[in-house]
Design a protein around this motif. Structure first.
Motif, short mmCIF file in Angstrom:
data_model
loop_
_atom_site.label_atom_id
_atom_site.label_comp_id
_atom_site.label_asym_id
_atom_site.label_seq_id
_atom_site.Cartn_x
_atom_site.Cartn_y
_atom_site.Cartn_z
N GLU A 130 5.21 49.67 39.78
CA GLU A 130 4.85 49.64 41.21
C GLU A 130 4.91 48.23 41.79
O GLU A 130 5.31 48.05 42.93
CB GLU A 130 3.45 50.21 41.43
CG GLU A 130 3.33 51.70 41.20
CD GLU A 130 3.88 52.53 42.35
OE1 GLU A 130 4.13 52.00 43.44
OE2 GLU A 130 4.06 53.74 42.12
N GLU A 131 4.51 47.23 41.01
CA GLU A 131 4.39 45.87 41.53
C GLU A 131 5.72 45.10 41.57
O GLU A 131 5.78 43.98 42.06
CB GLU A 131 3.37 45.07 40.72
CG GLU A 131 3.78 44.83 39.28
CD GLU A 131 2.73 44.09 38.47
OE1 GLU A 131 2.72 42.85 38.54
OE2 GLU A 131 1.93 44.77 37.80
N TYR A 132 6.79 45.71 41.06
CA TYR A 132 8.07 45.00 40.98
C TYR A 132 9.04 45.48 42.04
O TYR A 132 9.18 46.67 42.30
CB TYR A 132 8.69 45.19 39.59
CG TYR A 132 7.83 44.58 38.52
CD1 TYR A 132 7.88 43.21 38.26
CD2 TYR A 132 6.95 45.36 37.77
CE1 TYR A 132 7.07 42.64 37.29
CE2 TYR A 132 6.14 44.80 36.80
CZ TYR A 132 6.21 43.44 36.57
OH TYR A 132 5.39 42.89 35.61
#
Length: 147
Positions: free
Chosen positions: A42-44
């Motif tokens: 999700e954070e990439y």
């Protein structure tokens, strides 16, 4: 571009060797497919899938991750193989179905002793070599907008 590369590199570590060359001097998260969960991605902004080639395909663990890819990610593919050609059709189709923007692919030869190749001492000995590792670094630099 905040990047994670999920990978499966088993027999001779060919794929991991390529990824280590790409990651050198860069902030790229290299995540073994055995330890990678889709929610971690999700954070990439960009997600790479990297694998040796098994019976003409990326390892099944990466196809499963691609099926759970968070929507709207930039995606790229890296592979090592005994005989060079493109092997991304299936996994790229899965990622595209998740709304991914495909940035490209990089593949190179890798030492292969799987199946019958073991009987002849393997194929693609000495690969990936220094030139192939440099081409992999250049590939990432292009898709990341560094060049």
């Amino acid at each position: 571009m905040k990047t994670a590369i999920c990978y499966y590199s088993y027999h001779h570590g060919n794929t991991k060797k390529v990824l280590q060359a790409i990651a050198q001097g860069r902030e790229i998260a290299l995540i073994d497919a055995a330890d990678c969960r889709a929610d971690q991605l999700e954070e990439y902004e960009a997600v790479g899938f990297a694998s040796g080639i098994y019976f003409g395909k990326f390892h099944a663990s990466l196809a499963r991750l691609a099926q759970q890819l968070p929507p709207g990610r930039k995606v790229f593919f890296i592979y090592t193989c005994g005989s060079p050609r493109s092997y991304t059709k299936e996994i790229a189709g899965i990622a595209a179905g998740r709304g991914a923007r495909i940035l490209g692919e990089y593949g190179c030869r890798g030492f292969d002793t799987f199946g019958p190749f073991k009987l002849v001492g393997g194929i693609a000995k000495g690969h990936p070599d220094a030139q192939e590792l440099e081409k992999a670094r250049d590939f990432y630099a292009r898709i990341a907008g560094e060049k």
